[in-house]
Design a protein around this motif. Structure first.
Motif: not given
Length: 263
Positions: A9-14, A20-35, A45-52
């Motif tokens: 699944r693909v998620a977009l997080v504003t 909170l938004g960063e935490g949500m993005a990290r949790a969604l990525a940890a659950a397997g979503a592309k964020v 951009a740095e936050t996204a890069a840190s997700l892998g």
């Protein structure tokens, strides 16, 4: 796919660059979503890069209709779809009602209400049958415990978050009636000591409503049956739940994640 597994699944997080938004993005990525993190803050951009690998960043002013169109289209093009949209971006400006400034009112109305409305518009258009993604999905709006309690100095913010709740329920009904296959829910976060949450406590003290920042925080904890402030992970886990198949029959709902503060 079952449970809290969001693989595929693909998620977009504003507002996903921080807080909170960063935490949500990290949790969604940890659950397997592309964020896809969408934010006016380029640190996203740095936050996204840190997700892998497999995640992305797009600049988005949530009050801009054309910007939303580009962001959702870019999510589909870059990450292959859109299944989950988290309307998290928001702004809170504290003020006594007698001192509230017109520009501050407009800013909260624009970001919190207009931004959420445009997210609903473009999220539904993208996810519905015939849309660029077209597989249905889940939209999760971030309201606030402020929509359910009478706390001083946040009257306009509270009003905007109440509007988020109402828009959530109407959007869920429209989506169902029109066969979009998109569930729409919202979360009411309690006070979390992010930059926004800490700023609110400071504002309460500076406005003379509490003798100190510590007293303001203590007042919130006293109103909370769970006896503590919220944590980013508390809110992020709720978002993952509403994005997942575990919540497949939850629709048009407001989920309090506030330790009981708003009961």
């Amino acid at each position: 796919m079952t449970g809290m597994d969001l693989t595929g699944r693909v998620a977009l997080v504003t507002g996903g660059a921080q807080g909170l938004g960063e935490g949500m993005a990290r949790a969604l990525a940890a659950a397997g979503a592309k964020v896809m993190i969408a934010d006016v803050n380029e640190a996203g951009a740095e936050t996204a890069a840190s997700l892998g690998d497999g995640h992305g960043f797009t600049h988005l002013d949530v009050t801009d209709d054309a910007g939303w169109e580009a962001a959702t289209a870019g999510c589909v093009e870059q990450l292959g779809g859109l299944d989950v949209l988290v309307n998290n971006a928001g702004v809170e400006i504290s003020s006594l009602i007698t001192e509230v400034q017109t520009d501050d009112i407009r800013k909260m109305l624009d970001v919190n209400i207009l931004g959420t409305a445009l997210g609903l518009k473009h999220g539904l258009r993208t996810m519905r049958p015939g849309g660029a993604a077209g597989q249905g999905g889940s939209i999760i709006n971030i309201a606030s415990v402020a929509a359910t309690i009478a706390f001083p100095a946040i009257s306009i913010y509270s009003g905007t978050k109440s509007a988020v709740d109402r828009m959530t329920r109407v959007a869920a009904m429209e989506s169902g009636k029109l066969g979009y296959g998109v569930r729409v829910n919202c979360v009411y976060p309690g006070l979390v000591p992010t930059a926004m949450g800490a700023g609110l406590a400071t504002d309460m003290a500076e406005l003379g409503l509490y003798p100190s920042v510590e007293a303001a925080i203590g007042a919130v904890v006293e109103l909370t049956p769970s006896g503590r402030l919220g944590e980013v992970e508390d809110m992020a886990d709720a978002v993952v739940f509403l994005a997942s198949d575990q919540s497949r029959f939850v629709n048009g709902a407001g989920l309090p994640v506030d330790g009981g503060m708003g009961m």
